[in-house]
Enzyme design. Structure first.
Site, PDB file in Angstrom:
ATOM      1  N   VAL A  83      43.143 119.095  64.842  1.00 52.00           N
ATOM      2  CA  VAL A  83      41.825 118.750  65.400  1.00 52.00           C
ATOM      3  C   VAL A  83      41.771 118.813  66.921  1.00 52.00           C
ATOM      4  O   VAL A  83      40.685 118.832  67.501  1.00 52.00           O
ATOM      5  CB  VAL A  83      41.349 117.344  64.931  1.00 52.00           C
ATOM      6  CG1 VAL A  83      41.114 117.322  63.438  1.00 52.00           C
ATOM      7  CG2 VAL A  83      42.307 116.246  65.370  1.00 52.00           C
ATOM      8  N   ASN A 112      38.023 112.107  60.451  1.00 49.83           N
ATOM      9  CA  ASN A 112      38.885 110.989  60.047  1.00 49.83           C
ATOM     10  C   ASN A 112      40.268 111.029  60.690  1.00 49.83           C
ATOM     11  O   ASN A 112      40.877 109.973  60.894  1.00 49.83           O
ATOM     12  CB  ASN A 112      39.012 111.021  58.516  1.00 49.83           C
ATOM     13  CG  ASN A 112      40.208 110.251  58.018  1.00 49.83           C
ATOM     14  OD1 ASN A 112      40.212 109.021  57.995  1.00 49.83           O
ATOM     15  ND2 ASN A 112      41.262 110.977  57.635  1.00 49.83           N
ATOM     16  N   SER A 149      37.363 102.069  64.160  1.00 49.34           N
ATOM     17  CA  SER A 149      38.327 101.025  63.828  1.00 49.34           C
ATOM     18  C   SER A 149      37.710  99.698  64.256  1.00 49.34           C
ATOM     19  O   SER A 149      36.722  99.684  65.018  1.00 49.34           O
ATOM     20  CB  SER A 149      39.608 101.279  64.629  1.00 49.34           C
ATOM     21  OG  SER A 149      40.398 100.118  64.695  1.00 49.34           O
ATOM     22  N   TYR A 205      44.719 103.039  71.896  1.00 48.15           N
ATOM     23  CA  TYR A 205      44.022 103.118  70.609  1.00 48.15           C
ATOM     24  C   TYR A 205      42.617 102.527  70.755  1.00 48.15           C
ATOM     25  O   TYR A 205      41.627 103.121  70.317  1.00 48.15           O
ATOM     26  CB  TYR A 205      44.843 102.378  69.549  1.00 48.15           C
ATOM     27  CG  TYR A 205      44.357 102.581  68.137  1.00 48.15           C
ATOM     28  CD1 TYR A 205      44.621 103.774  67.458  1.00 48.15           C
ATOM     29  CD2 TYR A 205      43.637 101.592  67.472  1.00 48.15           C
ATOM     30  CE1 TYR A 205      44.178 103.961  66.155  1.00 48.15           C
ATOM     31  CE2 TYR A 205      43.195 101.777  66.172  1.00 48.15           C
ATOM     32  CZ  TYR A 205      43.473 102.961  65.515  1.00 48.15           C
ATOM     33  OH  TYR A 205      43.030 103.142  64.223  1.00 48.15           O
ATOM     34  N   LYS A 259      38.983 104.411  70.181  1.00 41.46           N
ATOM     35  CA  LYS A 259      38.097 104.025  69.076  1.00 41.46           C
ATOM     36  C   LYS A 259      36.763 103.481  69.595  1.00 41.46           C
ATOM     37  O   LYS A 259      35.725 103.656  68.970  1.00 41.46           O
ATOM     38  CB  LYS A 259      38.800 103.030  68.168  1.00 41.46           C
ATOM     39  CG  LYS A 259      39.989 103.637  67.415  1.00 41.46           C
ATOM     40  CD  LYS A 259      39.565 104.800  66.516  1.00 41.46           C
ATOM     41  CE  LYS A 259      40.687 105.321  65.658  1.00 41.46           C
ATOM     42  NZ  LYS A 259      40.261 106.384  64.732  1.00 41.46           N
ATOM     43  N   ILE A 262      44.354  98.694  56.942  1.00 35.06           N
ATOM     44  CA  ILE A 262      44.284  99.360  55.643  1.00 35.06           C
ATOM     45  C   ILE A 262      45.693  99.811  55.249  1.00 35.06           C
ATOM     46  O   ILE A 262      46.470 100.267  56.098  1.00 35.06           O
ATOM     47  CB  ILE A 262      43.331 100.590  55.706  1.00 35.06           C
ATOM     48  CG1 ILE A 262      41.958 100.201  56.294  1.00 35.06           C
ATOM     49  CG2 ILE A 262      43.172 101.234  54.326  1.00 35.06           C
ATOM     50  CD1 ILE A 262      41.166  99.161  55.529  1.00 35.06           C
TER      51      ILE A 262
HETATM   52  P1  NAI Z   1      47.284 108.328  57.818  1.00 42.25           P
HETATM   53  O1  NAI Z   1      48.402 108.426  58.780  1.00 42.25           O
HETATM   54  O2  NAI Z   1      47.553 107.928  56.410  1.00 42.25           O
HETATM   55  O3  NAI Z   1      46.458 109.687  57.801  1.00 42.25           O
HETATM   56  C1  NAI Z   1      46.092 110.358  58.976  1.00 42.25           C
HETATM   57  C2  NAI Z   1      46.076 111.845  58.696  1.00 42.25           C
HETATM   58  O4  NAI Z   1      45.676 112.485  59.911  1.00 42.25           O
HETATM   59  C3  NAI Z   1      47.453 112.410  58.313  1.00 42.25           C
HETATM   60  O5  NAI Z   1      47.362 113.199  57.147  1.00 42.25           O
HETATM   61  C4  NAI Z   1      47.854 113.244  59.526  1.00 42.25           C
HETATM   62  O6  NAI Z   1      48.636 114.380  59.213  1.00 42.25           O
HETATM   63  C5  NAI Z   1      46.481 113.645  60.080  1.00 42.25           C
HETATM   64  N1  NAI Z   1      46.547 114.058  61.472  1.00 42.25           N
HETATM   65  C6  NAI Z   1      47.235 113.456  62.487  1.00 42.25           C
HETATM   66  N2  NAI Z   1      47.106 114.183  63.613  1.00 42.25           N
HETATM   67  C7  NAI Z   1      46.315 115.236  63.310  1.00 42.25           C
HETATM   68  C8  NAI Z   1      45.811 116.340  64.050  1.00 42.25           C
HETATM   69  N3  NAI Z   1      46.117 116.522  65.353  1.00 42.25           N
HETATM   70  N4  NAI Z   1      45.008 117.233  63.414  1.00 42.25           N
HETATM   71  C9  NAI Z   1      44.708 117.082  62.106  1.00 42.25           C
HETATM   72  N5  NAI Z   1      45.174 116.077  61.344  1.00 42.25           N
HETATM   73  C10 NAI Z   1      45.955 115.157  61.949  1.00 42.25           C
HETATM   74  O7  NAI Z   1      46.243 107.314  58.489  1.00 42.25           O
HETATM   75  P2  NAI Z   1      44.950 106.551  57.936  1.00 42.25           P
HETATM   76  O8  NAI Z   1      45.251 105.119  57.993  1.00 42.25           O
HETATM   77  O9  NAI Z   1      44.458 107.162  56.701  1.00 42.25           O
HETATM   78  O10 NAI Z   1      43.956 106.850  59.149  1.00 42.25           O
HETATM   79  C11 NAI Z   1      42.765 107.592  59.029  1.00 42.25           C
HETATM   80  C12 NAI Z   1      41.829 107.144  60.120  1.00 42.25           C
HETATM   81  O11 NAI Z   1      41.531 105.746  59.939  1.00 42.25           O
HETATM   82  C13 NAI Z   1      42.386 107.260  61.543  1.00 42.25           C
HETATM   83  O12 NAI Z   1      41.367 107.714  62.408  1.00 42.25           O
HETATM   84  C14 NAI Z   1      42.773 105.833  61.889  1.00 42.25           C
HETATM   85  O13 NAI Z   1      42.763 105.594  63.261  1.00 42.25           O
HETATM   86  C15 NAI Z   1      41.688 105.068  61.157  1.00 42.25           C
HETATM   87  N6  NAI Z   1      42.000 103.671  60.921  1.00 42.25           N
HETATM   88  C16 NAI Z   1      43.058 103.303  60.142  1.00 42.25           C
HETATM   89  C17 NAI Z   1      43.360 101.971  59.944  1.00 42.25           C
HETATM   90  C18 NAI Z   1      44.523 101.506  59.130  1.00 42.25           C
HETATM   91  O14 NAI Z   1      44.864 100.303  59.185  1.00 42.25           O
HETATM   92  N7  NAI Z   1      45.166 102.366  58.351  1.00 42.25           N
HETATM   93  C19 NAI Z   1      42.533 100.914  60.568  1.00 42.25           C
HETATM   94  C20 NAI Z   1      41.434 101.412  61.350  1.00 42.25           C
HETATM   95  C21 NAI Z   1      41.199 102.743  61.509  1.00 42.25           C
END
Ligand code: NAI
Length: 253
Positions: A63, A88, A141, A154, A158, A187
């Site tokens: 991205v 996302n 977030s 972070y 956000k 999460i």
């Molecule tokens: P995750 O680590 O399970 O998934 C994130 C995905 O983004 C991974 O598949 C990764 O390969 C991909 N990714 C990372 N850098 C990338 C790039 N440069 N280009 C394309 N893809 C890329 O994380 P999760 O928890 O599912 O996070 C998803 C979103 O939710 C994020 O924006 C995170 O900041 C947000 N979030 C997550 C929380 C949590 O507690 N898990 C809380 C609040 C927000």
């Protein structure tokens, strides 16, 4: 079905919230364009969607690369259409006081969490506007609203994602485009777990965090996917510029 004949484009679809969202919208009729920098994860998501009886295609996408983003969106929009863009993909960083954050961490987290969402909005808007309807859902977030200690980078990304979402909502509404953000608390995903693993006693840190949540637990990716799907669907037809907190009541307790 809420997404019948719709194409939903998801970044970071290879894991956690992105994967749960792909499954959710596919079960409700969407064709999913699942993108991720991690090819294995992205392909696993497509397999999971197909196993569930849905339809999806994987495109590798970093991205942070604006040209690549535009090219993938254009190809996908030409081939399948584009009705909703879910920005996302995101990354965290090890807890650190602001003055100790390295330049590398600063640039990396800004690049993925902020430039990545910016690139996604820039790539999707011309398509959504030209067809006179569409939805953008950006994943923020709790840190979109709170300044979390030792999470300054972070938090800054956000917070900016939420305000970018508001700006797009106010400028693109007349073209039929809605923009909203989902703002989750902790999460259960690999990213969430990374935070606890950075602590001396990860189990204890997790148990203490769970206690701070009124529901006594962390959230599941599927619970965030439900909120994303709502905002991307026509059920949210008069909701735009909103940051929907999905935190089990943490921020009001
Ligand atoms: P995750 O680590 O399970 O998934 C994130 C995905 O983004 C991974 O598949 C990764 O390969 C991909 N990714 C990372 N850098 C990338 C790039 N440069 N280009 C394309 N893809 C890329 O994380 P999760 O928890 O599912 O996070 C998803 C979103 O939710 C994020 O924006 C995170 O900041 C947000 N979030 C997550 C929380 C949590 O507690 N898990 C809380 C609040 C927000």
């Amino acid at each position: 079905m809420r997404f019948e004949n719709d194409t939903v484009f998801i970044t970071g679809a290879g894991s956690g919230i992105g994967r749960a969202t792909a499954l959710k919208v596919a079960r409700e009729g969407a064709f999913v364009v699942a993108t991720d920098i991690n090819e294995d994860g992205g392909r696993e998501t497509v397999d999971a969607v197909e196993d569930a009886g849905g339809d999806a295609a994987f495109h590798e996408l970093d991205v942070t690369d604006a040209d690549e983003f535009k090219a993938v969106v254009e190809t996908a929009a030409d081939e399948y259409g584009l009705d909703a863009m879910i920005n996302n993909a995101g990354v965290g960083h090890p807890p650190a006081y602001t003055e100790d954050v390295t330049e590398t961490t600063f640039e990396y987290v800004l690049d993925v969490n902020l430039r990545g969402v910016w690139n996604g909005c820039q790539a999707a808007l011309p398509h959504l506007k030209s067809q006179g309807e569409g939805a953008i859902v950006n994943v923020g977030s709790l840190a979109s609203f709170l300044g979390l200690p030792k999470q300054a980078v972070y938090s800054l990304t956000k917070g900016a994602v939420l305000n970018l979402t508001r700006a797009i909502a106010s400028e693109a509404g007349r073209d039929g485009v809605r923009a909203n953000a989902v703002c989750p608390g902790f999460i259960e995903t690999p990213l969430g777990d990374q935070f606890f693993q950075s602590k001396r006693d990860p189990e204890k840190a997790k148990a203490e965090t769970e206690k701070q949540y009124p529901l006594g637990r962390l959230g599941e990716p599927e619970e965030v996917a439900d909120a994303i799907a709502f905002l991307a669907s026509d059920e949210a037809s008069f909701v735009s510029g909103h940051g929907l907190v999905v935190d089990g009541g943490f921020s009001v307790s």
